[in-house]
Structures are given as C-alpha cells and as structure tokens.
Design a protein around this motif. Structure first.
Motif, PDB file in Angstrom:
ATOM      1  N   LEU A 299       0.859  -1.187   0.000  1.00 13.87           N
ATOM      2  CA  LEU A 299       0.000   0.000   0.000  1.00 13.87           C
ATOM      3  C   LEU A 299       0.892   1.233   0.000  1.00 13.87           C
ATOM      4  N   VAL A 300       0.585   2.180  -0.885  1.00 13.23           N
ATOM      5  CA  VAL A 300       1.296   3.458  -0.951  1.00 13.23           C
ATOM      6  C   VAL A 300       0.292   4.576  -0.734  1.00 13.23           C
ATOM      7  N   HIS A 301       0.576   5.452   0.212  1.00  9.07           N
ATOM      8  CA  HIS A 301      -0.277   6.599   0.510  1.00  9.07           C
ATOM      9  C   HIS A 301       0.137   7.774  -0.371  1.00  9.07           C
TER      10      HIS A 301
ATOM     11  N   SER B 226       3.075  14.048  -2.685  1.00 11.09           N
ATOM     12  CA  SER B 226       3.910  13.097  -1.949  1.00 11.09           C
ATOM     13  C   SER B 226       3.331  11.694  -2.035  1.00 11.09           C
ATOM     14  N   ALA B 227       4.221  10.712  -2.031  1.00 12.32           N
ATOM     15  CA  ALA B 227       3.841   9.297  -1.984  1.00 12.32           C
ATOM     16  C   ALA B 227       4.715   8.616  -0.941  1.00 12.32           C
ATOM     17  N   VAL B 228       4.082   7.883  -0.004  1.00 11.52           N
ATOM     18  CA  VAL B 228       4.798   7.238   1.095  1.00 11.52           C
ATOM     19  C   VAL B 228       4.404   5.768   1.148  1.00 11.52           C
ATOM     20  N   ASP B 229       5.399   4.896   1.146  1.00  8.56           N
ATOM     21  CA  ASP B 229       5.134   3.457   1.263  1.00  8.56           C
ATOM     22  C   ASP B 229       4.712   3.128   2.695  1.00  8.56           C
ATOM     23  N   ASP B 230       3.622   2.383   2.841  1.00  9.40           N
ATOM     24  CA  ASP B 230       3.049   2.110   4.153  1.00  9.40           C
ATOM     25  C   ASP B 230       3.993   1.305   5.035  1.00  9.40           C
ATOM     26  N   HIS B 231       4.675   0.324   4.490  1.00  9.79           N
ATOM     27  CA  HIS B 231       5.509  -0.569   5.305  1.00  9.79           C
ATOM     28  C   HIS B 231       6.864   0.040   5.644  1.00  9.79           C
TER      29      HIS B 231
ATOM     30  N   GLY C 166      13.197  -1.504  -6.004  1.00  9.54           N
ATOM     31  CA  GLY C 166      12.790  -2.901  -5.886  1.00  9.54           C
ATOM     32  C   GLY C 166      11.434  -3.099  -5.253  1.00  9.54           C
ATOM     33  N   ILE C 167      10.580  -2.072  -5.255  1.00  8.54           N
ATOM     34  CA  ILE C 167       9.264  -2.156  -4.637  1.00  8.54           C
ATOM     35  C   ILE C 167       8.207  -2.288  -5.723  1.00  8.54           C
ATOM     36  N   THR C 168       7.412  -3.335  -5.651  1.00  5.54           N
ATOM     37  CA  THR C 168       6.296  -3.528  -6.575  1.00  5.54           C
ATOM     38  C   THR C 168       5.022  -3.012  -5.916  1.00  5.54           C
ATOM     39  N   VAL C 169       4.462  -1.948  -6.434  1.00  3.63           N
ATOM     40  CA  VAL C 169       3.294  -1.309  -5.841  1.00  3.63           C
ATOM     41  C   VAL C 169       2.043  -2.105  -6.187  1.00  3.63           C
ATOM     42  N   GLU C 170       1.258  -2.448  -5.174  1.00  4.36           N
ATOM     43  CA  GLU C 170       0.033  -3.211  -5.379  1.00  4.36           C
ATOM     44  C   GLU C 170      -1.225  -2.352  -5.230  1.00  4.36           C
ATOM     45  N   ARG C 171      -1.207  -1.412  -4.272  1.00  4.02           N
ATOM     46  CA  ARG C 171      -2.376  -0.562  -4.018  1.00  4.02           C
ATOM     47  C   ARG C 171      -1.914   0.872  -3.781  1.00  4.02           C
ATOM     48  N   VAL C 172      -2.773   1.816  -4.134  1.00  4.56           N
ATOM     49  CA  VAL C 172      -2.543   3.235  -3.863  1.00  4.56           C
ATOM     50  C   VAL C 172      -3.763   3.766  -3.124  1.00  4.56           C
ATOM     51  N   LEU C 173      -3.511   4.435  -2.001  1.00  2.19           N
ATOM     52  CA  LEU C 173      -4.580   5.007  -1.186  1.00  2.19           C
ATOM     53  C   LEU C 173      -4.525   6.529  -1.287  1.00  2.19           C
ATOM     54  N   THR C 174      -5.646   7.157  -1.641  1.00  2.00           N
ATOM     55  CA  THR C 174      -5.726   8.608  -1.755  1.00  2.00           C
ATOM     56  C   THR C 174      -6.968   9.108  -1.033  1.00  2.00           C
ATOM     57  N   ASP C 175      -7.041  10.440  -0.856  1.00  3.46           N
ATOM     58  CA  ASP C 175      -8.261  11.030  -0.335  1.00  3.46           C
ATOM     59  C   ASP C 175      -9.244  11.205  -1.489  1.00  3.46           C
TER      60      ASP C 175
END
Length: 327
Positions: A136-138, A186-191, A223-232
C-alpha cells in the motif's frame, strides 16, 4: 523478563541443564551457581517436561483476577470516556470508583489518553502497517504559499516583505498582491515509509497522474512492486483517468472514507514532517530556493533520518530488510 540481579537468565538455565546432564548432582550445580536446590530442581523438571522452550520466562500475570471490576462497570467507564471524554477523576465519583481503578480500566481498553481516540466517534484509533513494501502506498497533496523573490515577511520583516511581494507580482500598492501557491505531491510506502515528493504548480488530474508515474518509477528503482494506492477524495484522484492509469499498471486504487484523513495518516504525518524539517526549517529568499532544498531533505529522510516506527532506523533499511531484521 529477568530482573537485573537475577542469578539465572535463559543462558544460565541452559548451563545448569548442561552441567546436570553431564552427571553432576543438582544440589552441587545449584550451590556453585548461587541458587537454591529447589530452584535447580524446578528448572531441570521444567526442561524435561517442555524442552528448551521451558527455560524461557513465563508471564507473571495471574490466571484469575477475582477482584477485577465487573464487565458491566468496565463498559460503563468506557462509555463515559467515549461519549463525554471524561478523565478518571471525573468518572470515579459518578460510578463510585477510585480514580486509580478507572485509570486501570481505561488503560486496559486503550482509552487512557484522548490522543488514542477518534474524537468524532470516540472509538480507539486502530494503528496498522502493511506486511511488505509496496502493498500500500499513501498519496496526498499539501498546499503551500509561494515566497516572493527577496524573501517574505518572516525573513525580512513585514514592510520589506510587502515590497518584495508587490515587486514579485508586479502589482500596485493599492491592489492586494497574490503570489500563488505551490503544491507538494507526496507518496509514502506504508511498510517502509520510503517517501517521494515533488513541488508542482497545481493539483489537476494530469499533474497528479504525471507525478504518480514518476513516483512509481522511483519505487520500482528501489525494488518495490506497488500493489495498491490510497488517496483522499480530491477531484484529481476521483477522476476516471487517474484510476485508469493505476489499473493499467496493475495497481488497485483505494479511497479513504469522507472526512477520515486518519486512514491516510502516514502521508498526512509525512506532510507535517515536510513543514517542520523542510518548508519552515529556515527562512528562504524565494520559492525556487525552497524547492531546491527538497531533494536534500528527501535524501536525509529516506537514508539517514531515524524513524520511531522503524526502531530508530531510516526507511531505506526496511526496504532492504522487509522482515525488519536490522543490523
């Protein structure tokens, strides 16, 4: 956990077992290790029954607590806390309980601090973290006022700042000069909390899409494979074109509930860090100077700045060690 003066730690208990297995009497081994014979026999018996797992410390919590408050009383304490936001000193007299008892109940249910609660609903805020990078990426946008050339009033004072603003906008003194805004995407990786940001002139859908494509390439390079993106629910993120761009790359698009920015909290907290450690860190003489300083901040944040949620390590450490095994 053993106290600091304990005669036997887990390592010492293994030594005890090894010496007993070598054929020596338990009493002799216990005497030379400074413990009683009964204690020595206790650990030997526990090891024979449970193996090495039996040498670990056990919880000191009692099996039963007969004097614990009744469930109905605890429910009433929690209800007063959620609905009226009262503290132990106020709830105690209402229910005829000592304030210390009320505090223990609130602590047990995670309500002892108002900061732990969602103010509108009174429910405990549920903290979460995804299991691996990219799950998940915010994504979010922060609006920030531009700085007139020569510096704003924070740098040179109000009279000089007003003159700089008028000179930058080319407007007369009688009119109200408007120098506009910058938009920090901005984009921030959740983990891992790995972050990517850009200063852009607007928050339209095509700008947001172009930013995400660059951010996606940034995460891929690490090396990060993005699976989901969370936005407002901003207009640029509600556009069909933004969602289609994500879908075409095999990424699911998720929206937060209306008026619940806590759901997107990791990037919201990153926005605050941006303000404290970049935008307002020092006086800037122009928007260009402030924008140029963003790259240094991002490098420090991702590679050197310790993060409390990561055990004091920078985000890049968790990217390289997703399981959290730091060295």
């Amino acid at each position: 956990m053993s106290h600091r003066n304990a005669r036997l730690t887990v390592h010492g208990r293994r030594i005890l077992i090894e010496r007993v297995l070598s054929g020596r009497p338990v009493a002799h081994v216990a005497a030379e290790m400074g413990i009683s014979r009964a204690t020595g026999h206790k650990w030997v018996a526990r090891w024979r029954a449970e193996g090495d797992a039996g040498l670990a410390d056990r919880s000191s919590r009692p099996r039963t607590t007969p004097h614990r408050s009744a469930p109905a009383v605890e429910a009433r304490v929690c209800e007063l806390r959620r609905t009226r936001k009262l503290g132990p000193a106020r709830i105690g007299p209402i229910l005829g309980l000592p304030a210390s008892t009320v505090h223990r109940i609130l602590t047990r249910y995670g309500l002892n601090r108002l900061a732990f609660m969602d103010r509108p609903t009174g429910q405990p805020i549920r903290r979460y973290e995804r299991a691996h990078p990219g799950e998940l990426v915010h994504v979010d946008i922060k609006k920030l006022g531009n700085i007139p050339d020569g510096g704003g009033w924070r740098t040179v004072g109000r009279p000089a700042g007003a003159r700089n603003r008028q000179a930058t906008t080319g407007q007369r003194k009688s009119s109200k000069p408007v120098i506009g805004y910058s938009y920090i995407h901005s984009a921030v990786d959740d983990h891992s909390r790995l972050a990517y940001s850009e200063v852009l002139p607007d928050e339209r859908q095509h700008t947001a899409i172009a930013f995400w494509q660059r951010a996606h390439a940034f995460f891929t390079d690490h090396g990060i494979t993005v699976e989901r993106v969370l936005t407002d629910n901003g207009s640029c993120y509600k556009s069909k074109l933004f969602t289609q761009t994500l879908t075409a790359a095999g990424i699911a698009h998720k929206h937060i509930r209306p008026y619940r920015p806590q759901t997107n909290g990791k990037v919201e907290r990153f926005n605050r860090t941006l303000l404290d450690e970049w935008a307002y860190l020092r006086p800037y003489t122009s928007t260009t100077e402030r924008t140029a300083a963003l790259a240094d901040f991002l490098h420090t944040y991702n590679h050197h700045r310790g993060h409390t949620a990561l055990g004091g390590h920078p985000p890049i450490t968790r990217v390289n060690n997703p399981a959290g095994q730091y060295t």
